[in-house]
Scaffold this motif. Structure first.
Motif: not given
Ligand code: 8YV
Length: 324
Positions: A70-72, A78-81, A59-61, A53-54
């Protein structure tokens, strides 16, 4: 405490979460959630266990209250670290446990491509197993050939071990930094990127997708490769330029390709790459074994459990959050 999970994951991980007294809320529909649905489902959760999932900055905000994500997966392109770190959200991944399964997939694609196996299987289904011709359906043998690894980390090392053990392949590689352990174990030789392309009979991609590796395998790269070479990508589809790859195969610039990752995914069913005899494509199944997916779900669950206890998570991709 509640975790929202974006796809159904193996029982092993779910069991661990339940035993830790964590309430599980799962997305069970066989379609990806929209951003709105993701935000809504996370609004009542304390942690997110995210599968394919992107997760962007917006989204994070909107989900800044999450104690852990936790990423599977081992990949986190695909994640804005950076955004997650700025919001102080620890992100965990699943390193190590999928190296063997992913390397097996690269090995499978290499061998299948070298003998046109997927194409010939389809030709039998079409009724094309006809008159025997000694010069038809010929593949390329791999014994004693040179394997070029782009990105010799855990997965690349396992692929190199398989190729050396099975076919006595010589191993060359390109990394930003030298992998001295692999050099000692396999006699692997570091080469500049261009020389790697020129000398390899098989080029196998095992690097992460980063701004530096995105589109790295383009027309210019394929032109440097041998006309008898096989290109394998089990890492990320965006590391190769798919149109350039198609052209290189059609023009005979390179001989074959095996892909577990495409750009975009899923690949459309009428894609011209699927029609070529020397091409094998799989639907991103690198880590898809019972053993590996179970192990991934356990590592993801461990990240969730530690994060919800307020402890440092065991497999963080942004450990900087703990230094803030
Ligand atoms: C799967 C992967 O695509 O771990 C990765 O980075 O690409 C694969 O394991 C998937 O993320 C499994 O959930």
């Amino acid at each position: 405490m509640k975790v929202f999970i974006t796809r159904v994951i193996p029982e092993e991980g779910r069991k661990l979460l339940a035993e830790a007294g964590i309430e599980i809320q799962e997305w069970k529909e066989k379609r990806a959630l929209t951003q709105e649905e993701l935000i809504l489902n996370c609004s009542t959760a304390d942690a997110l266990l995210s599968v394919s999932t992107r997760l962007d900055a917006d989204f994070l905000k909107a989900a800044a209250h999450l104690k852990v994500i936790a990423l599977h997966s081992v990949g986190f392109d695909h994640v804005d670290i950076e955004a997650a770190t700025a919001l102080n959200i620890p992100i965990g991944n699943t390193p190590g446990v999928l190296s063997n399964a992913t390397a097996d997939t690269a090995f499978l694609l290499m061998l299948a491509t070298s003998r046109k196996a997927f194409y010939l299987h389809k030709s039998i289904e079409k009724g094309d197993w006809g008159f025997f011709e000694p010069t038809a359906n010929l593949g390329i043998e791999l014994r004693g050939k040179t394997l070029g690894i782009f990105g010799l980390g855990k997965i690349g090392l396992e692929m190199a071990r398989c190729c050396k053990a099975a076919f006595g392949m010589k191993v060359i590689y390109h990394n930003r930094t030298r992998n001295e352990a692999a050099e000692l174990e396999l006699g692997a030789k570091w080469l500049p990127f261009e020389a790697l392309l020129q000398q390899s009979d098989v080029v196998s991609v095992h690097t992460a997708l980063t701004p530096e590796t995105e589109g790295k395998f383009d027309q210019a790269a394929f032109q440097l490769m041998k006309s008898s070479a096989i290109f394998i990508n089990t890492a990320r589809g965006a590391i190769h330029q798919e149109d350039d790859l198609l052209q290189a195969l059609e023009a005979g610039t390179i001989w074959g390709a095996g892909l577990d990752v495409t750009n975009p995914e899923p690949m459309r069913p009428d894609h011209p790459l699927l029609k070529l005899p020397n091409v094998s494509v799989l639907p991103h199944i690198g880590s898809a074994t019972q053993e590996t997916r179970a192990a991934m779900s356990v590592l993801a669950a461990k990240n969730v459990i530690a994060g919800l206890k307020g402890e440092e998570i065991p497999f963080p991709v942004n450990p900087e959050v703990y230094a803030l």
